[in-house]
Scaffold this motif. Structure first.
Motif, PDB file in Angstrom:
ATOM      1  N   GLN A 249      46.690 -29.788  14.319  1.00  0.00           N
ATOM      2  CA  GLN A 249      47.544 -29.243  15.368  1.00  0.00           C
ATOM      3  C   GLN A 249      48.999 -29.120  14.944  1.00  0.00           C
ATOM      4  O   GLN A 249      49.721 -28.259  15.421  1.00  0.00           O
ATOM      5  N   THR A 250      49.450 -30.017  14.078  1.00  0.00           N
ATOM      6  CA  THR A 250      50.850 -30.021  13.652  1.00  0.00           C
ATOM      7  C   THR A 250      50.968 -30.680  12.282  1.00  0.00           C
ATOM      8  O   THR A 250      50.018 -31.300  11.799  1.00  0.00           O
ATOM      9  N   TYR A 251      52.131 -30.530  11.669  1.00  0.00           N
ATOM     10  CA  TYR A 251      52.402 -31.220  10.413  1.00  0.00           C
ATOM     11  C   TYR A 251      52.842 -32.638  10.739  1.00  0.00           C
ATOM     12  O   TYR A 251      53.514 -32.894  11.732  1.00  0.00           O
ATOM     13  N   ARG A 252      52.430 -33.574   9.862  1.00  0.00           N
ATOM     14  CA  ARG A 252      52.784 -34.972  10.055  1.00  0.00           C
ATOM     15  C   ARG A 252      53.094 -35.610   8.719  1.00  0.00           C
ATOM     16  O   ARG A 252      52.557 -35.212   7.689  1.00  0.00           O
ATOM     17  N   ARG A 253      53.965 -36.607   8.776  1.00  0.00           N
ATOM     18  CA  ARG A 253      54.248 -37.401   7.578  1.00  0.00           C
ATOM     19  C   ARG A 253      53.020 -38.244   7.286  1.00  0.00           C
ATOM     20  O   ARG A 253      52.369 -38.753   8.200  1.00  0.00           O
ATOM     21  N   TRP A 254      52.690 -38.398   6.017  1.00  0.00           N
ATOM     22  CA  TRP A 254      51.508 -39.151   5.619  1.00  0.00           C
ATOM     23  C   TRP A 254      51.890 -40.176   4.563  1.00  0.00           C
ATOM     24  O   TRP A 254      52.677 -39.889   3.666  1.00  0.00           O
ATOM     25  N   THR A 255      51.360 -41.395   4.694  1.00  0.00           N
ATOM     26  CA  THR A 255      51.531 -42.419   3.671  1.00  0.00           C
ATOM     27  C   THR A 255      50.162 -42.986   3.328  1.00  0.00           C
ATOM     28  O   THR A 255      49.291 -43.085   4.203  1.00  0.00           O
ATOM     29  N   PRO A 256      49.955 -43.368   2.073  1.00  0.00           N
ATOM     30  CA  PRO A 256      48.652 -43.910   1.684  1.00  0.00           C
ATOM     31  C   PRO A 256      48.290 -45.183   2.446  1.00  0.00           C
ATOM     32  O   PRO A 256      47.125 -45.444   2.705  1.00  0.00           O
ATOM     33  N   ASP A 257      49.296 -45.964   2.827  1.00  0.00           N
ATOM     34  CA  ASP A 257      49.030 -47.228   3.513  1.00  0.00           C
ATOM     35  C   ASP A 257      48.706 -47.041   4.989  1.00  0.00           C
ATOM     36  O   ASP A 257      47.814 -47.700   5.524  1.00  0.00           O
ATOM     37  N   ASP A 258      49.453 -46.168   5.662  1.00  0.00           N
ATOM     38  CA  ASP A 258      49.340 -46.045   7.114  1.00  0.00           C
ATOM     39  C   ASP A 258      48.682 -44.760   7.597  1.00  0.00           C
ATOM     40  O   ASP A 258      48.480 -44.588   8.795  1.00  0.00           O
ATOM     41  N   GLY A 259      48.413 -43.831   6.710  1.00  0.00           N
ATOM     42  CA  GLY A 259      47.854 -42.547   7.138  1.00  0.00           C
ATOM     43  C   GLY A 259      48.934 -41.687   7.780  1.00  0.00           C
ATOM     44  O   GLY A 259      50.089 -41.713   7.364  1.00  0.00           O
ATOM     45  N   TYR A 260      48.555 -40.951   8.814  1.00  0.00           N
ATOM     46  CA  TYR A 260      49.499 -40.047   9.469  1.00  0.00           C
ATOM     47  C   TYR A 260      50.484 -40.796  10.337  1.00  0.00           C
ATOM     48  O   TYR A 260      50.131 -41.733  11.032  1.00  0.00           O
ATOM     49  N   GLY A 261      51.745 -40.353  10.295  1.00  0.00           N
ATOM     50  CA  GLY A 261      52.808 -40.972  11.069  1.00  0.00           C
ATOM     51  C   GLY A 261      53.612 -39.949  11.826  1.00  0.00           C
ATOM     52  O   GLY A 261      53.075 -39.214  12.645  1.00  0.00           O
TER      53      GLY A 261
END
Length: 91
Positions: A52-64
């Motif tokens: 639905q939208t762009y999101r920040r992603w980190t390997p530890d927490d997934g989408y943020g």
């Protein structure tokens, strides 16, 4: 080649903030392509499309953090997050 959300964001970042380093990163396990952006000593900022939208992603927490769903707006926001100068379109 499919021109999906990650490829559209990659192209928008290259237009809006050409001084940043941007690359497409394929997550083979998830089957997704994400956009990795670096500016000077800042980053990498990894962005993905959640459907639905762009999101920040980190390997530890997934989408943020949420970013705009429009690739041009998301590219501007990503450049701002890294402190990169944004190219202003002139007519």
């Amino acid at each position: 080649m499919v021109f999906g959300p990650a490829e559209r964001l990659d192209a928008a970042v290259r237009r809006i903030a050409p001084q940043v380093s941007v690359s497409l990163v394929r997550d083979e396990d998830a089957g997704l392509t994400r956009v990795q952006i670096t500016y000077r000593n800042r980053g990498p900022l990894i962005l993905g499309w959640d459907g639905q939208t762009y999101r920040r992603w980190t390997p530890d927490d997934g989408y943020g953090a949420l970013l705009p769903s429009d690739p041009e707006d998301a590219a501007r926001r990503a450049a701002e997050m890294l402190g990169a100068r944004i190219r202003i379109a002139t007519q």
